[in-house]
Design a protein around this motif. Sequence first.
Motif, PDB file in Angstrom:
ATOM      1  N   GLU A  26      77.032 -63.674  86.657  1.00  0.00           N
ATOM      2  CA  GLU A  26      76.178 -63.474  87.822  1.00  0.00           C
ATOM      3  C   GLU A  26      76.770 -64.185  89.034  1.00  0.00           C
ATOM      4  OE1 GLU A  26      71.469 -63.681  88.600  1.00  0.00           O
ATOM      5  OE2 GLU A  26      72.351 -65.401  87.619  1.00  0.00           O
ATOM      6  N   ASP A  65      73.568 -63.389  95.723  1.00  0.00           N
ATOM      7  CA  ASP A  65      72.889 -62.151  96.100  1.00  0.00           C
ATOM      8  C   ASP A  65      73.332 -61.596  97.456  1.00  0.00           C
ATOM      9  OD1 ASP A  65      71.385 -62.031  93.796  1.00  0.00           O
ATOM     10  OD2 ASP A  65      69.762 -63.218  94.631  1.00  0.00           O
ATOM     11  N   SER A  90      71.799 -57.932  98.373  1.00  0.00           N
ATOM     12  CA  SER A  90      72.246 -56.768  97.615  1.00  0.00           C
ATOM     13  C   SER A  90      71.113 -56.226  96.754  1.00  0.00           C
ATOM     14  CB  SER A  90      73.412 -57.170  96.716  1.00  0.00           C
ATOM     15  OG  SER A  90      72.947 -58.047  95.717  1.00  0.00           O
ATOM     16  N   ASN A 126      70.984 -56.567  93.765  1.00  0.00           N
ATOM     17  CA  ASN A 126      70.788 -57.524  92.680  1.00  0.00           C
ATOM     18  C   ASN A 126      69.393 -58.157  92.769  1.00  0.00           C
ATOM     19  OD1 ASN A 126      71.539 -59.002  90.425  1.00  0.00           O
ATOM     20  ND2 ASN A 126      72.428 -60.650  91.636  1.00  0.00           N
ATOM     21  N   LYS A 128      66.870 -55.627  91.606  1.00  0.00           N
ATOM     22  CA  LYS A 128      66.973 -55.483  90.154  1.00  0.00           C
ATOM     23  C   LYS A 128      66.239 -56.620  89.448  1.00  0.00           C
ATOM     24  CE  LYS A 128      70.391 -55.268  86.471  1.00  0.00           C
ATOM     25  NZ  LYS A 128      71.830 -55.364  86.142  1.00  0.00           N
ATOM     26  N   LYS A 129      66.435 -57.844  89.939  1.00  0.00           N
ATOM     27  CA  LYS A 129      65.746 -58.997  89.345  1.00  0.00           C
ATOM     28  C   LYS A 129      64.235 -58.861  89.489  1.00  0.00           C
ATOM     29  CE  LYS A 129      69.363 -62.381  90.245  1.00  0.00           C
ATOM     30  NZ  LYS A 129      69.715 -63.556  91.056  1.00  0.00           N
TER      31      LYS A 129
END
Length: 146
Positions: free
Chosen positions: A47, A50, A62, A64, A67-68
């Motif tokens: 990871e 972001d 992003s 990301n 998604k989280k």
Amino acid sequence: MSDNSYKQVGVWIDHAKAHLVGYKKGKVEVIETIESPYESIKRTEGEVNDMTRFSPNPEHTSNNEHKKNNITQNEHNEYFKLMEAKLHAFDDIFLFGPGTAKEKMRNRLRENKSFNGKWFAVQSSDKMTDNQLLAFVREFYDNATP
């Protein structure tokens, strides 16, 4: 003890776990503790931060982050769905605990048509020991008239 012997339940709930406390004629018992699949701190291997590829500015995040957030929402939905299944057998449901999980659970139960006609109560409380949980639920149902 079987869940079916109780028709009244107190549920201490937060986003990490829930304690179900059955109440019947002045007697209380911790029926079950349910752990949430939600993990507040996750570390995915490999990871990175972001930020986007083209800008070090943290305001430009992003996918990301999205998604989280989606993963967290799915974990909460799974937890609440599990709680719905456990609470279906009870007529009177008393939700209490810190944070917002109790209100979210109540709202979800009210939207579910299979919970129509059931009685709900919500109250804020802090973290408690098992004995404090039992006393809190006993005192609530001894003084409540659904």
